[in-house]
Design a protein around this motif. Sequence first.
Motif, PDB file in Angstrom:
ATOM      1  N   UNK A  71     -20.867  83.308  31.718  1.00 38.09           N
ATOM      2  CA  UNK A  71     -20.322  82.171  30.976  1.00 38.09           C
ATOM      3  C   UNK A  71     -21.168  81.926  29.730  1.00 38.09           C
ATOM      4  N   UNK A  72     -20.511  81.703  28.604  1.00 36.66           N
ATOM      5  CA  UNK A  72     -21.165  81.287  27.371  1.00 36.66           C
ATOM      6  C   UNK A  72     -21.114  79.757  27.368  1.00 36.66           C
ATOM      7  N   UNK A  73     -22.278  79.121  27.368  1.00 33.83           N
ATOM      8  CA  UNK A  73     -22.366  77.675  27.567  1.00 33.83           C
ATOM      9  C   UNK A  73     -23.062  76.978  26.402  1.00 33.83           C
ATOM     10  N   UNK A  74     -22.797  75.672  26.295  1.00 32.23           N
ATOM     11  CA  UNK A  74     -23.514  74.825  25.350  1.00 32.23           C
ATOM     12  C   UNK A  74     -23.728  73.464  25.994  1.00 32.23           C
ATOM     13  N   UNK A  81     -21.281  72.971  29.216  1.00 31.82           N
ATOM     14  CA  UNK A  81     -19.849  73.196  29.109  1.00 31.82           C
ATOM     15  C   UNK A  81     -19.641  74.537  28.417  1.00 31.82           C
ATOM     16  N   UNK A  82     -18.454  75.091  28.564  1.00 30.04           N
ATOM     17  CA  UNK A  82     -18.166  76.357  27.908  1.00 30.04           C
ATOM     18  C   UNK A  82     -18.207  76.181  26.395  1.00 30.04           C
ATOM     19  N   UNK A  83     -18.817  77.127  25.718  1.00 33.05           N
ATOM     20  CA  UNK A  83     -18.944  77.093  24.263  1.00 33.05           C
ATOM     21  C   UNK A  83     -17.897  77.989  23.627  1.00 33.05           C
ATOM     22  N   UNK A  84     -17.537  77.686  22.393  1.00 33.22           N
ATOM     23  CA  UNK A  84     -16.635  78.568  21.657  1.00 33.22           C
ATOM     24  C   UNK A  84     -17.463  79.682  21.028  1.00 33.22           C
ATOM     25  N   UNK A  85     -16.783  80.725  20.608  1.00 26.45           N
ATOM     26  CA  UNK A  85     -17.462  81.861  20.006  1.00 26.45           C
ATOM     27  C   UNK A  85     -16.577  82.436  18.905  1.00 26.45           C
ATOM     28  N   UNK A  86     -17.221  83.094  17.941  1.00 29.56           N
ATOM     29  CA  UNK A  86     -16.472  83.850  16.949  1.00 29.56           C
ATOM     30  C   UNK A  86     -16.572  85.345  17.249  1.00 29.56           C
ATOM     31  N   UNK A  87     -17.635  85.729  17.944  1.00 27.22           N
ATOM     32  CA  UNK A  87     -17.832  87.149  18.250  1.00 27.22           C
ATOM     33  C   UNK A  87     -18.813  87.301  19.401  1.00 27.22           C
ATOM     34  N   UNK A  88     -18.532  88.268  20.277  1.00 29.89           N
ATOM     35  CA  UNK A  88     -19.461  88.626  21.349  1.00 29.89           C
ATOM     36  C   UNK A  88     -19.584  90.142  21.355  1.00 29.89           C
ATOM     37  N   UNK A  96     -23.853  65.261  11.361  1.00 29.51           N
ATOM     38  CA  UNK A  96     -22.548  65.733  11.805  1.00 29.51           C
ATOM     39  C   UNK A  96     -22.044  66.832  10.878  1.00 29.51           C
ATOM     40  N   UNK A  97     -22.542  68.056  11.102  1.00 33.83           N
ATOM     41  CA  UNK A  97     -22.029  69.188  10.346  1.00 33.83           C
ATOM     42  C   UNK A  97     -22.024  70.430  11.245  1.00 33.83           C
ATOM     43  N   UNK A  98     -21.029  71.256  11.025  1.00 31.39           N
ATOM     44  CA  UNK A  98     -20.863  72.477  11.806  1.00 31.39           C
ATOM     45  C   UNK A  98     -22.097  73.371  11.603  1.00 31.39           C
ATOM     46  N   UNK A  99     -22.629  73.894  12.711  1.00 29.27           N
ATOM     47  CA  UNK A  99     -23.845  74.693  12.677  1.00 29.27           C
ATOM     48  C   UNK A  99     -23.596  76.051  13.312  1.00 29.27           C
ATOM     49  N   UNK A 100     -23.784  77.143  12.562  1.00 29.97           N
ATOM     50  CA  UNK A 100     -23.597  78.462  13.155  1.00 29.97           C
ATOM     51  C   UNK A 100     -24.739  78.776  14.128  1.00 29.97           C
ATOM     52  N   UNK A 101     -24.431  79.596  15.129  1.00 30.39           N
ATOM     53  CA  UNK A 101     -25.470  80.030  16.061  1.00 30.39           C
ATOM     54  C   UNK A 101     -25.313  81.521  16.351  1.00 30.39           C
ATOM     55  N   UNK A 122     -21.207  82.048  17.026  1.00 31.66           N
ATOM     56  CA  UNK A 122     -20.182  81.020  16.949  1.00 31.66           C
ATOM     57  C   UNK A 122     -20.654  79.836  16.141  1.00 31.66           C
ATOM     58  N   UNK A 123     -19.982  78.708  16.363  1.00 29.27           N
ATOM     59  CA  UNK A 123     -20.323  77.482  15.658  1.00 29.27           C
ATOM     60  C   UNK A 123     -20.430  76.341  16.648  1.00 29.27           C
TER      61      UNK A 123
END
Length: 187
Positions: free
Chosen positions: A51-54, A5-12, A63-68, A27-28
């Motif tokens: 497409x940026x996918x996850x 599925x499409x992933x969210x991003x903070x910066x590209x 269950x914790x937010x993980x940066x990538x 992103x996270x």
Amino acid sequence: MSRWELASRTRIRAFREGPFVLIVAEGELPTPGYEVDIAKSLLRIFPQQFNLLRRAKPGIFPQHITPYRYAEAVRYPEDQPQITVHHADGTDHVDIEPAGKELVGYVEAVRGGTDRPAPPEGAEEAIGLSRTLSFDEAFANALANLPPSDATHADALARVQVLEIGGLFGGFAGFHHLFVRVSRTIT
């Protein structure tokens, strides 16, 4: 495995070296149980879009937010100043920057080191990368990155030769890649 599925991003960001553009997405993820990828969009448009996918990996994860941070090198027309990346938050038209000092290892991998074997006269070259350190994956990626063949006869024979194998680790792009450089001659 679950579906991509499409992933969210903070910066590209995007960096050019010759015919290749390195796309670096940050992103996270909702948990550490996800993998990220950048793939060609199915839209038949020029220039190619991505497409940026996850997708979730099997198993149970905290269950914790993980940066990538994820990097992918793609062949891209040299006359294009921007690259389009679709993601969960919409679409980014990313300006392509020249690869700078922070990417010197990547630049050397794309150009080839000074100590690498010279390709045969008239050969076309490409590199392939594998985030899983798989030779098969990097070799297949290098073959896919070769320009389309301009063979003039139907039974032309292409000879592909591995010129260089190496690894890229660390850096701001978060490299953990095996690279394979190939050359192709057609007879």
